[in-house]
Motif scaffolding. Structure first.
Motif, PDB file in Angstrom:
ATOM      1  N   UNK A  16       2.645  14.139  -0.602  1.00  0.00           N
ATOM      2  CA  UNK A  16       3.050  12.912   0.079  1.00  0.00           C
ATOM      3  C   UNK A  16       2.294  12.805   1.391  1.00  0.00           C
ATOM      4  N   UNK A  17       1.796  11.618   1.654  1.00  0.00           N
ATOM      5  CA  UNK A  17       1.116  11.397   2.925  1.00  0.00           C
ATOM      6  C   UNK A  17       1.240   9.928   3.305  1.00  0.00           C
ATOM      7  N   UNK A  18       1.038   9.665   4.563  1.00  0.00           N
ATOM      8  CA  UNK A  18       1.058   8.307   5.051  1.00  0.00           C
ATOM      9  C   UNK A  18      -0.300   7.676   4.779  1.00  0.00           C
ATOM     10  N   UNK A  19      -0.291   6.437   4.322  1.00  0.00           N
ATOM     11  CA  UNK A  19      -1.538   5.744   4.013  1.00  0.00           C
ATOM     12  C   UNK A  19      -1.417   4.309   4.503  1.00  0.00           C
ATOM     13  N   UNK A  20      -2.337   3.877   5.349  1.00  0.00           N
ATOM     14  CA  UNK A  20      -2.241   2.499   5.862  1.00  0.00           C
ATOM     15  C   UNK A  20      -2.485   1.444   4.781  1.00  0.00           C
ATOM     16  N   UNK A  21      -3.135   1.818   3.701  1.00  0.00           N
ATOM     17  CA  UNK A  21      -3.383   0.869   2.607  1.00  0.00           C
ATOM     18  C   UNK A  21      -2.212   0.928   1.625  1.00  0.00           C
ATOM     19  N   UNK A  22      -1.533  -0.191   1.465  1.00  0.00           N
ATOM     20  CA  UNK A  22      -0.375  -0.222   0.577  1.00  0.00           C
ATOM     21  C   UNK A  22      -0.776  -0.112  -0.883  1.00  0.00           C
ATOM     22  N   UNK A  23      -1.942  -0.613  -1.231  1.00  0.00           N
ATOM     23  CA  UNK A  23      -2.394  -0.620  -2.612  1.00  0.00           C
ATOM     24  C   UNK A  23      -3.844  -0.169  -2.694  1.00  0.00           C
ATOM     25  N   UNK A  24      -4.256   0.233  -3.876  1.00  0.00           N
ATOM     26  CA  UNK A  24      -5.650   0.560  -4.111  1.00  0.00           C
ATOM     27  C   UNK A  24      -6.232  -0.414  -5.125  1.00  0.00           C
ATOM     28  N   UNK A  25      -7.528  -0.572  -5.087  1.00  0.00           N
ATOM     29  CA  UNK A  25      -8.177  -1.396  -6.102  1.00  0.00           C
ATOM     30  C   UNK A  25      -9.005  -0.534  -7.042  1.00  0.00           C
ATOM     31  N   UNK A  26      -8.762   0.775  -7.011  1.00  0.00           N
ATOM     32  CA  UNK A  26      -9.497   1.726  -7.833  1.00  0.00           C
ATOM     33  C   UNK A  26      -8.692   2.099  -9.079  1.00  0.00           C
ATOM     34  N   UNK A  27      -8.544   1.168 -10.002  1.00  0.00           N
ATOM     35  CA  UNK A  27      -7.806   1.422 -11.223  1.00  0.00           C
ATOM     36  C   UNK A  27      -8.358   0.560 -12.341  1.00  0.00           C
ATOM     37  N   UNK A  28      -8.086   0.965 -13.570  1.00  0.00           N
ATOM     38  CA  UNK A  28      -8.476   0.177 -14.732  1.00  0.00           C
ATOM     39  C   UNK A  28      -7.301  -0.681 -15.190  1.00  0.00           C
ATOM     40  N   UNK A  29      -6.100  -0.141 -15.066  1.00  0.00           N
ATOM     41  CA  UNK A  29      -4.897  -0.835 -15.519  1.00  0.00           C
ATOM     42  C   UNK A  29      -3.776  -0.579 -14.523  1.00  0.00           C
ATOM     43  N   UNK A  30      -2.968  -1.579 -14.242  1.00  0.00           N
ATOM     44  CA  UNK A  30      -1.812  -1.383 -13.362  1.00  0.00           C
ATOM     45  C   UNK A  30      -0.572  -1.976 -14.020  1.00  0.00           C
ATOM     46  N   UNK A  31       0.578  -1.485 -13.604  1.00  0.00           N
ATOM     47  CA  UNK A  31       1.866  -1.940 -14.115  1.00  0.00           C
ATOM     48  C   UNK A  31       2.774  -2.173 -12.923  1.00  0.00           C
ATOM     49  N   UNK A  32       3.430  -3.307 -12.889  1.00  0.00           N
ATOM     50  CA  UNK A  32       4.406  -3.586 -11.834  1.00  0.00           C
ATOM     51  C   UNK A  32       5.799  -3.284 -12.368  1.00  0.00           C
ATOM     52  N   UNK A  33       6.550  -2.517 -11.605  1.00  0.00           N
ATOM     53  CA  UNK A  33       7.908  -2.138 -11.978  1.00  0.00           C
ATOM     54  C   UNK A  33       8.855  -2.769 -10.969  1.00  0.00           C
ATOM     55  N   UNK A  34       9.646  -3.756 -11.389  1.00  0.00           N
ATOM     56  CA  UNK A  34      10.570  -4.384 -10.437  1.00  0.00           C
ATOM     57  C   UNK A  34      11.713  -3.442 -10.053  1.00  0.00           C
ATOM     58  N   UNK A  35      12.007  -3.402  -8.765  1.00  0.00           N
ATOM     59  CA  UNK A  35      13.132  -2.596  -8.303  1.00  0.00           C
ATOM     60  C   UNK A  35      14.401  -3.437  -8.342  1.00  0.00           C
ATOM     61  N   UNK A  36      15.526  -2.761  -8.445  1.00  0.00           N
ATOM     62  CA  UNK A  36      16.809  -3.461  -8.491  1.00  0.00           C
ATOM     63  C   UNK A  36      17.630  -3.212  -7.235  1.00  0.00           C
ATOM     64  N   UNK A  37      17.158  -2.312  -6.390  1.00  0.00           N
ATOM     65  CA  UNK A  37      17.866  -1.974  -5.167  1.00  0.00           C
ATOM     66  C   UNK A  37      16.842  -1.508  -4.131  1.00  0.00           C
TER      67      UNK A  37
END
Length: 115
Positions: A16-37
């Motif tokens: 675990x580390x702190x990262x100023x970038x919330x997202x990366x663009x270095x991927x082939x496929x991504x999946x969004x998982x909606x949170x419920x809480x």
């Protein structure tokens, strides 16, 4: 969870580390998982710890991260942190080999061992 630790490199490690970038663009496929809480990093790490997901041995080929991710999402779904059906959606994605720039084919998901 990433392999490469222990005498044979099969022991996984979570970093675990702190990262100023919330997202990366270095991927082939991504999946969004909606949170419920509202979930925090602490909420997720507590789930990992309480379910014993912090102790994982990868296969001899250093594979198994897809299975680890599926298991984590399954745990979060069971605890009510992510929407119902999230684990099935993740399984549909991780059980494919995604080619760059496009296309996929079915691939067996290698499973490491929780210990």
């Amino acid at each position: 969870m990433s392999p490469g630790y222990g005498s044979n490199g099969q022991r996984g490690k979570i970093h675990l580390s702190s990262n100023p970038d919330a997202l990366t663009d270095q991927f082939i496929r991504s999946v969004s998982i909606p949170t419920t809480t509202q979930a925090t990093v602490r909420t997720i790490t507590d789930s990992i710890d309480s379910n014993g997901r912090d102790r994982y041995r990868f296969t001899a080929e250093w594979e198994g991260c897809k299975f680890w991710i599926f298991t984590l999402i399954s745990d979060l779904e069971a605890a009510g942190f992510v929407a119902s059906g999230s684990a099935n959606a993740v399984w549909g994605e991780v059980s494919q080999y995604w080619r760059n720039p496009a296309g996929s084919e079915p691939r067996e998901v290698s499973r490491g061992v929780f210990y």
